[in-house]
Design a protein around this motif. Structure first.
Motif, PDB file in Angstrom:
ATOM      1  N   MET B   1       0.851  -1.205   0.000  1.00 17.03           N
ATOM      2  CA  MET B   1       0.000   0.000   0.000  1.00 17.03           C
ATOM      3  C   MET B   1       0.880   1.246   0.000  1.00 17.03           C
ATOM      4  O   MET B   1       2.031   1.199   0.444  1.00 17.03           O
ATOM      5  CB  MET B   1      -0.915  -0.017   1.238  1.00 17.03           C
ATOM      6  N   ARG B   2       0.320   2.350  -0.468  1.00 18.11           N
ATOM      7  CA  ARG B   2       1.072   3.601  -0.460  1.00 18.11           C
ATOM      8  C   ARG B   2       0.970   4.252   0.913  1.00 18.11           C
ATOM      9  O   ARG B   2       0.124   3.883   1.732  1.00 18.11           O
ATOM     10  CB  ARG B   2       0.539   4.527  -1.556  1.00 18.11           C
ATOM     11  N   VAL B   3       1.817   5.242   1.152  1.00 16.44           N
ATOM     12  CA  VAL B   3       1.855   5.857   2.477  1.00 16.44           C
ATOM     13  C   VAL B   3       0.505   6.507   2.813  1.00 16.44           C
ATOM     14  O   VAL B   3       0.091   6.526   3.980  1.00 16.44           O
ATOM     15  CB  VAL B   3       3.050   6.848   2.613  1.00 16.44           C
ATOM     16  N   SER B   4      -0.205   6.988   1.776  1.00 17.56           N
ATOM     17  CA  SER B   4      -1.513   7.607   2.032  1.00 17.56           C
ATOM     18  C   SER B   4      -2.490   6.591   2.638  1.00 17.56           C
ATOM     19  O   SER B   4      -3.305   6.930   3.492  1.00 17.56           O
ATOM     20  CB  SER B   4      -2.084   8.184   0.732  1.00 17.56           C
ATOM     21  N   GLU B   5      -2.381   5.333   2.202  1.00 18.73           N
ATOM     22  CA  GLU B   5      -3.265   4.303   2.758  1.00 18.73           C
ATOM     23  C   GLU B   5      -2.845   3.950   4.186  1.00 18.73           C
ATOM     24  O   GLU B   5      -3.682   3.658   5.051  1.00 18.73           O
ATOM     25  CB  GLU B   5      -3.242   3.041   1.870  1.00 18.73           C
ATOM     26  N   LEU B   6      -1.529   3.998   4.429  1.00 13.88           N
ATOM     27  CA  LEU B   6      -1.021   3.752   5.781  1.00 13.88           C
ATOM     28  C   LEU B   6      -1.562   4.817   6.745  1.00 13.88           C
ATOM     29  O   LEU B   6      -1.954   4.519   7.883  1.00 13.88           O
ATOM     30  CB  LEU B   6       0.516   3.801   5.740  1.00 13.88           C
ATOM     31  N   VAL B   7      -1.610   6.065   6.270  1.00 17.64           N
ATOM     32  CA  VAL B   7      -2.169   7.165   7.061  1.00 17.64           C
ATOM     33  C   VAL B   7      -3.631   6.882   7.375  1.00 17.64           C
ATOM     34  O   VAL B   7      -4.074   6.975   8.518  1.00 17.64           O
ATOM     35  CB  VAL B   7      -2.047   8.506   6.284  1.00 17.64           C
ATOM     36  N   GLU B   8      -4.362   6.490   6.322  1.00 13.52           N
ATOM     37  CA  GLU B   8      -5.797   6.284   6.482  1.00 13.52           C
ATOM     38  C   GLU B   8      -6.091   5.115   7.427  1.00 13.52           C
ATOM     39  O   GLU B   8      -6.892   5.233   8.349  1.00 13.52           O
ATOM     40  CB  GLU B   8      -6.401   6.008   5.097  1.00 13.52           C
ATOM     41  N   ARG B   9      -5.407   3.988   7.191  1.00 11.01           N
ATOM     42  CA  ARG B   9      -5.714   2.791   7.986  1.00 11.01           C
ATOM     43  C   ARG B   9      -5.192   2.871   9.410  1.00 11.01           C
ATOM     44  O   ARG B   9      -5.772   2.300  10.322  1.00 11.01           O
ATOM     45  CB  ARG B   9      -5.209   1.531   7.277  1.00 11.01           C
ATOM     46  N   LEU B  14       0.378  11.948   8.528  1.00 14.80           N
ATOM     47  CA  LEU B  14       1.554  11.679   7.696  1.00 14.80           C
ATOM     48  C   LEU B  14       2.835  12.145   8.383  1.00 14.80           C
ATOM     49  O   LEU B  14       3.864  11.451   8.374  1.00 14.80           O
ATOM     50  CB  LEU B  14       1.394  12.390   6.335  1.00 14.80           C
ATOM     51  N   ALA B  15       2.764  13.332   9.024  1.00 11.93           N
ATOM     52  CA  ALA B  15       3.967  13.885   9.669  1.00 11.93           C
ATOM     53  C   ALA B  15       4.457  12.940  10.774  1.00 11.93           C
ATOM     54  O   ALA B  15       5.659  12.761  10.958  1.00 11.93           O
ATOM     55  CB  ALA B  15       3.663  15.261  10.248  1.00 11.93           C
ATOM     56  N   TYR B  20       8.370   8.746  12.657  1.00 12.66           N
ATOM     57  CA  TYR B  20       8.753   7.401  13.119  1.00 12.66           C
ATOM     58  C   TYR B  20       9.714   6.723  12.134  1.00 12.66           C
ATOM     59  O   TYR B  20      10.579   5.961  12.543  1.00 12.66           O
ATOM     60  CB  TYR B  20       7.516   6.539  13.347  1.00 12.66           C
ATOM     61  N   LEU B  21       9.545   7.001  10.838  1.00 13.36           N
ATOM     62  CA  LEU B  21      10.472   6.467   9.830  1.00 13.36           C
ATOM     63  C   LEU B  21      11.866   7.054  10.044  1.00 13.36           C
ATOM     64  O   LEU B  21      12.856   6.328  10.086  1.00 13.36           O
ATOM     65  CB  LEU B  21       9.995   6.846   8.424  1.00 13.36           C
ATOM     66  N   ARG B  22      11.901   8.379  10.212  1.00 10.73           N
ATOM     67  CA  ARG B  22      13.167   9.079  10.407  1.00 10.73           C
ATOM     68  C   ARG B  22      13.872   8.612  11.673  1.00 10.73           C
ATOM     69  O   ARG B  22      15.093   8.478  11.707  1.00 10.73           O
ATOM     70  CB  ARG B  22      12.868  10.584  10.524  1.00 10.73           C
ATOM     71  N   GLU B  23      13.082   8.367  12.738  1.00  3.40           N
ATOM     72  CA  GLU B  23      13.653   7.987  14.031  1.00  3.40           C
ATOM     73  C   GLU B  23      13.970   6.491  14.112  1.00  3.40           C
ATOM     74  O   GLU B  23      14.458   6.008  15.131  1.00  3.40           O
ATOM     75  CB  GLU B  23      12.687   8.359  15.161  1.00  3.40           C
ATOM     76  N   GLY B  24      13.627   5.768  13.035  1.00  2.00           N
ATOM     77  CA  GLY B  24      13.975   4.350  13.003  1.00  2.00           C
ATOM     78  C   GLY B  24      13.038   3.439  13.790  1.00  2.00           C
ATOM     79  O   GLY B  24      13.348   2.274  14.015  1.00  2.00           O
ATOM     80  N   LEU B  25      11.868   3.918  14.208  1.00  2.00           N
ATOM     81  CA  LEU B  25      10.904   3.050  14.904  1.00  2.00           C
ATOM     82  C   LEU B  25      10.087   2.256  13.892  1.00  2.00           C
ATOM     83  O   LEU B  25       9.689   1.129  14.153  1.00  2.00           O
ATOM     84  CB  LEU B  25       9.954   3.861  15.787  1.00  2.00           C
ATOM     85  N   LEU B  26       9.813   2.882  12.753  1.00  2.00           N
ATOM     86  CA  LEU B  26       9.073   2.222  11.674  1.00  2.00           C
ATOM     87  C   LEU B  26      10.069   1.858  10.582  1.00  2.00           C
ATOM     88  O   LEU B  26      10.870   2.701  10.170  1.00  2.00           O
ATOM     89  CB  LEU B  26       8.007   3.174  11.124  1.00  2.00           C
ATOM     90  N   MET B  27      10.021   0.588  10.159  1.00  2.00           N
ATOM     91  CA  MET B  27      10.978   0.174   9.129  1.00  2.00           C
ATOM     92  C   MET B  27      10.560   0.768   7.786  1.00  2.00           C
ATOM     93  O   MET B  27       9.382   0.952   7.534  1.00  2.00           O
ATOM     94  CB  MET B  27      11.070  -1.358   9.053  1.00  2.00           C
ATOM     95  N   PRO B  28      11.545   1.069   6.922  1.00  2.00           N
ATOM     96  CA  PRO B  28      11.220   1.689   5.634  1.00  2.00           C
ATOM     97  C   PRO B  28      10.382   0.751   4.763  1.00  2.00           C
ATOM     98  O   PRO B  28      10.475  -0.480   4.905  1.00  2.00           O
ATOM     99  CB  PRO B  28      12.590   1.926   4.983  1.00  2.00           C
TER     100      PRO B  28
END
Lengths: 201, 201
Positions: B1-9, B14-15, B20-28
Motif C-alpha cells: 500500500m502507499r503511504v496515504s493508505e497507511l495514514v488512512e488505515r 503523515l507527519a 517514526y520512519l526518520r527515528e527508526g521506529l518504523l521500518m522503511p
C-alpha cells in the motif's frame, strides 16, 4: 528556613523550586522581607510529593498539580475526588468515548460494579485495546485470573483507609492509588525474575 | 500500500509516520520510485505497537525505540533481553546506586530470588522510597499481602509464554511486561470502585 536551606535539604535546584512556586505546586513561604520568605517542614514534604508524582508515578507537572489540588482541597466526597484523581493518571484518552465494549465485557465477566463514567473504565478499554493491537489480547482466562488477585490487592488497600477524618481518607485514596502502582509494577517485574530463575535458571 | 493508505488505515497523521520512519521506529517501505515506497501489514502492526508503547505504556519515543529494538533483534538470551527491556520502563533512576536497602529487605522478607543488577531492583527501591516520602510507607504486612498476589499474577504471565521459538518467547516477555501493566493498573482502580461501592455506596 530560608530557600537556600530548602534547596540543600530537598536536593532540588533553586530554579526547580522557583518553577514549582510559580506553577502553584509548592505553596509560598511566609514573607520576611520584600525578597525573602520563610519555609518549613511542610514545604519539604510537598517537594517530596511533587518528586514522587513526577519522577516515580511519571505525571507531567500539570497532572501533578491536579492531583495535589485534590488533596489540598477535595471538591467533593471520596468517590468524586478519587474519580477526578484517577482521571489525572495515565493512560490519557484522546476522545472520551462513551462505549467501552472490551472493558464492559471484562467487568461483566468479573461481576464487578462500576460507574461507566468513571475514568478508569475508559483507561481499561484503552489498555485492553492496546494489548489486542500488539497481538497479546487478554483471554477470558487471564481476565479472571488477574481479576481475582487484583481484587485481593484492592482489599488490602481498602483495609488501610484511615477512618479518623474524611480528609485523611481522601488523601490516602488519591495518593495510595497513584503511589502503589509503581510499587506493584516493580514487584511484578521482580516476581517474573524469581519464577523464571527457579524454572529455567 | 502507499503511504496515504497507511495514514488512512492507521489513523496517524503523515507527519507522525514520517517522524517514526526518520527515528527508526518504523521500518522503511519497499522503494517503488525515487519518492515512493510500498508498505504492508507489518507496517500497520508496527504503528499499532508504537502507539501502544507511547500512548498507553507512556514511553518516550526514545524508550519505545529501545523496546522495539530488543524485539526486532534481541541482543542476548531471554533473561538478558528482558533485563534490558525492563530498564527502558519507568521509573527511571538518576544515579544507578548499588545499594537498595528497602528493596532488599522486602525481597528477603518475600523469600524471592533476584539479581541485584536487574533494573527492577532499583525501580522497586525508588518506588518504595517515594511511598515513604509521601507518608505512605509499605508496611511488612502490605509487602507480604501484595507479594502473594503479585506472584500469582506473575505465574499466570509465565504460564502463557510461547515455547515454540526463543524469538516468540522474548517478544511475549518484553511486550507482556510492558503492555499488561496499564491493564493491571486500570483493573486495580476499578476494583477499588467495586469494593468501595459495595462497602460504603
Amino acid at each position: 528556613m530560608r530557600v537556600s536551606e530548602l534547596v540543600e535539604r530537598s536536593g532540588m535546584p533553586l530554579a526547580t523550586i522557583k518553577f514549582y512556586l510559580r506553577e502553584g505546586l509548592l505553596m509560598p513561604g511566609m514573607p520576611t522581607s520584600a525578597t525573602q520568605a520563610d519555609y518549613d517542614e511542610s514545604h519539604l514534604r510537598r517537594l517530596a510529593l511533587i518528586r514522587a508524582l513526577t519522577e516515580v508515578v511519571g505525571l507531567s507537572v500539570q497532572k501533578a498539580r491536579e492531583v495535589i489540588g485534590l488533596i489540598d482541597a477535595p471538591a467533593g466526597d471520596l468517590f468524586e475526588t478519587l474519580g477526578q484523581a484517577v482521571a489525572a493518571l495515565p493512560p490519557y484518552l484522546d476522545a472520551q468515548g462513551t462505549d467501552h465494549p472490551r472493558a464492559r465485557a471484562a467487568l461483566e465477566r468479573l461481576g464487578q460494579v462500576y460507574d461507566p463514567s468513571y475514568a478508569a473504565v475508559g483507561q481499561f478499554e484503552r489498555a485492553l485495546e492496546a494489548a489486542e493491537a500488539v497481538g497479546l489480547p487478554m483471554s477470558d482466562e487471564r481476565v479472571l485470573g488477574y481479576g481475582e488477585h487484583v481484587m485481593a490487592i484492592a482489599e488490602i488497600d481498602l483495609s488501610g483507609i484511615p477512618t479518623n477524618s474524611p480528609g485523611d481518607a481522601i488523601q490516602y485514596a488519591v495518593l495510595g492509588t497513584a503511589i502503589y502502582e509503581p510499587v506493584l509494577a516493580a514487584m511484578r517485574r521482580l516476581a517474573h525474575q524469581d519464577l523464571a530463575s527457579r524454572r529455567f535458571g
